[in-house]
Design a protein around this motif. Structure first.
Motif, mmCIF file in Angstrom:
data_model
loop_
_atom_site.group_PDB
_atom_site.id
_atom_site.type_symbol
_atom_site.label_atom_id
_atom_site.label_comp_id
_atom_site.label_asym_id
_atom_site.label_seq_id
_atom_site.Cartn_x
_atom_site.Cartn_y
_atom_site.Cartn_z
ATOM 1 N N TYR A 157 -3.915 11.663 4.206
ATOM 2 C CA TYR A 157 -3.005 10.524 4.403
ATOM 3 C C TYR A 157 -3.752 9.354 5.052
ATOM 4 C CZ TYR A 157 0.571 7.692 6.645
ATOM 5 O OH TYR A 157 1.320 6.636 7.067
ATOM 6 N N VAL A 179 -6.168 7.716 2.594
ATOM 7 C CA VAL A 179 -5.464 6.856 1.625
ATOM 8 C C VAL A 179 -4.966 5.595 2.329
ATOM 9 C CG1 VAL A 179 -3.449 6.698 0.100
ATOM 10 C CG2 VAL A 179 -4.837 8.774 0.118
ATOM 11 N N TYR A 180 -4.402 5.765 3.516
ATOM 12 C CA TYR A 180 -3.912 4.608 4.273
ATOM 13 C C TYR A 180 -5.026 3.590 4.521
ATOM 14 C CZ TYR A 180 -2.582 1.767 8.229
ATOM 15 O OH TYR A 180 -2.364 0.687 9.055
ATOM 16 N N ALA A 200 -0.795 8.075 -4.452
ATOM 17 C CA ALA A 200 -0.760 7.360 -3.171
ATOM 18 C C ALA A 200 0.653 6.854 -2.894
ATOM 19 C CB ALA A 200 -1.760 6.216 -3.200
ATOM 20 N N TRP A 201 1.613 7.777 -2.825
ATOM 21 C CA TRP A 201 2.994 7.397 -2.556
ATOM 22 C C TRP A 201 3.452 8.036 -1.272
ATOM 23 C CZ3 TRP A 201 5.817 4.213 -5.819
ATOM 24 C CH2 TRP A 201 5.180 3.891 -7.022
ATOM 25 N N MET A 202 4.284 7.312 -0.567
ATOM 26 C CA MET A 202 4.783 7.827 0.702
ATOM 27 C C MET A 202 6.261 8.136 0.581
ATOM 28 S SD MET A 202 2.331 7.634 2.990
ATOM 29 C CE MET A 202 1.484 8.494 1.662
ATOM 30 N N ALA A 218 -6.776 2.541 0.559
ATOM 31 C CA ALA A 218 -6.084 2.173 -0.682
ATOM 32 C C ALA A 218 -5.240 0.905 -0.542
ATOM 33 C CB ALA A 218 -5.233 3.343 -1.170
#
Lengths: 257, 257
Positions: free
Chosen positions: B64, B67-68, B26-28, B71
């Motif tokens: 995305y 997750v946004y 979960a990294w952007m 999370a």
């Protein structure tokens, strides 16, 4: 002007190097439990106009803003907005009577001042670098070295080719900055616009929203249809006669009331 | 209602587990050169109202968005907006004549429908799960199992304690959904509001902006001062009498015109 271009390129190179070699990677975690997550929230809040009249970038977000502005995401964000402006443009059938207008703001819409605000450390109060420094900004703007924001330059050219009259409307001071601004725009490829409208003595005490609304009202009275209006500040886009569509470009560096 | 709460909790657990154990972290990334960077740009563009009338989440952003939403970042974003609403609230001196109003939207403002839209896969066209499915949504809403969005529940309680009359204004259908909505709100802690205003037969064909503007106009005519207006859609916040301040909550799941 070549001198300033070289300086700018050097500055870009140094900046990108420092970003690239930094120990903290350019990743944005999404788990909601760290400073970067806070900065993501902060950026969303300011860009949606939920947070207003903010004066400086929060201390814990200065590094975040720098990475955002210089490592690619800012440009990607602007590119996507311009793509969607193009979708809108493709839907328009211009009457073609020469009265189809489009408004662009100048600072951080056509021309980037990221290197000025970088030197000001986005308002870091621990140094003497208040970003609201009219003399400092004038000195910067007089140099005429603000680079074009490339996706906006492409939009600008597309608008003119399509038959729009492009009005550049800026809060920059007419008296002291007209020549430098005209030259900066010209050197960066912004040629063929209809008018560059700047703040004169009579507009000096008006807020950006009031000043820009008055300009738009005059345009409407002259018979122009304002099809679109693009700016990096909500004060570019609010108030009456704001245009058939408005587009907010990102700017996490400063706020203009 | 307990049954639905248990189901919801189970769903939350399963969802968080699937997010936590997923192979994609979960990294952007911020370098502007990958699909996640595109989704960050897309989310900024829709939240600032640059992109309008979008029908579904872009295919490459479904993961995305999930997750946004689930999370932590979504909740963090809402929390920061509520913090800034509280700053604004602290500046207000209420006349205290009982005519101080505040408007909250219901769906994805007070109550979360993330699990409905998750089941609809945010509009994935490769499955038969169009998110604009009135029957499907009615079935979901009739269950009354939409959980409270916690920071908004805290705001709601704070508004009532401070002396505001809270008006819940929703596009939900009065005839079929009033009872389930009242119960859902009550079970989730939304008690003590002034009115729950729902869409009746006469509003049925109006756009959300038109319908909500008419409601606000009536409130103004009754003498209410609208101090604030909070919604997850721009159509909650645009049009006349929009309120002294408006606050846009994030919603990358769907668009209401």
């Amino acid at each position: 002007m070549e001198k300033y271009k070289r300086e700018t390129l050097l500055l870009i190179f140094l900046t990108i190097s420092s970003v690239a070699t930094s120990t903290s990677p350019a990743w944005m975690p999404m788990d909601g439990n760290n400073p970067t997550s806070y900065c993501l929230s902060w950026r969303l809040a300011i860009e949606t106009n939920n947070v207003r009249a903010w004066r400086i970038v929060p201390l814990q977000c200065m590094r975040y803003v720098e990475v955002y502005m210089l490592a690619g995401q800012y440009e990607r964000d602007v590119e996507l907005i311009v793509e969607h402006i193009n979708v809108y443009l493709n839907e328009i059938v211009l009457p073609g009577d020469g009265m189809d207008a489009w408004i662009l703001d100048v600072d951080d819409t056509c021309l980037s001042n990221v290197f000025y605000y970088r030197l000001k450390r986005y308002g870091d109060l621990t140094c003497r670098c208040d970003p609201y420094d009219p003399t400092g900004f004038r000195t910067w703007a007089m140099k005429g070295g603000s680079p074009a924001i490339q996706p906006v330059l492409e939009l600008f050219n597309n608008l003119i080719e399509t038959g729009f009259k492009v009005f550049l409307v800026t809060g920059r001071d007419e008296e002291t900055l007209r020549q430098a601004t005209v030259e900066n725009l010209h050197n960066e490829g912004f040629t063929g616009y209809e008018r560059l409208i700047m703040r004169t003595v009579e507009n000096k005490k008006q807020s950006a929203t009031t000043y820009k609304t008055i300009i738009r009202k005059k345009m409407m009275e002259e018979g122009y249809r304002i099809w679109g209006n693009v700016g990096d500040q909500w004060s570019d886009l609010q108030g009456e006669y704001s245009g058939n569509r408005t587009f907010k470009l990102p700017n996490p560096m400063y706020f203009v009331p």
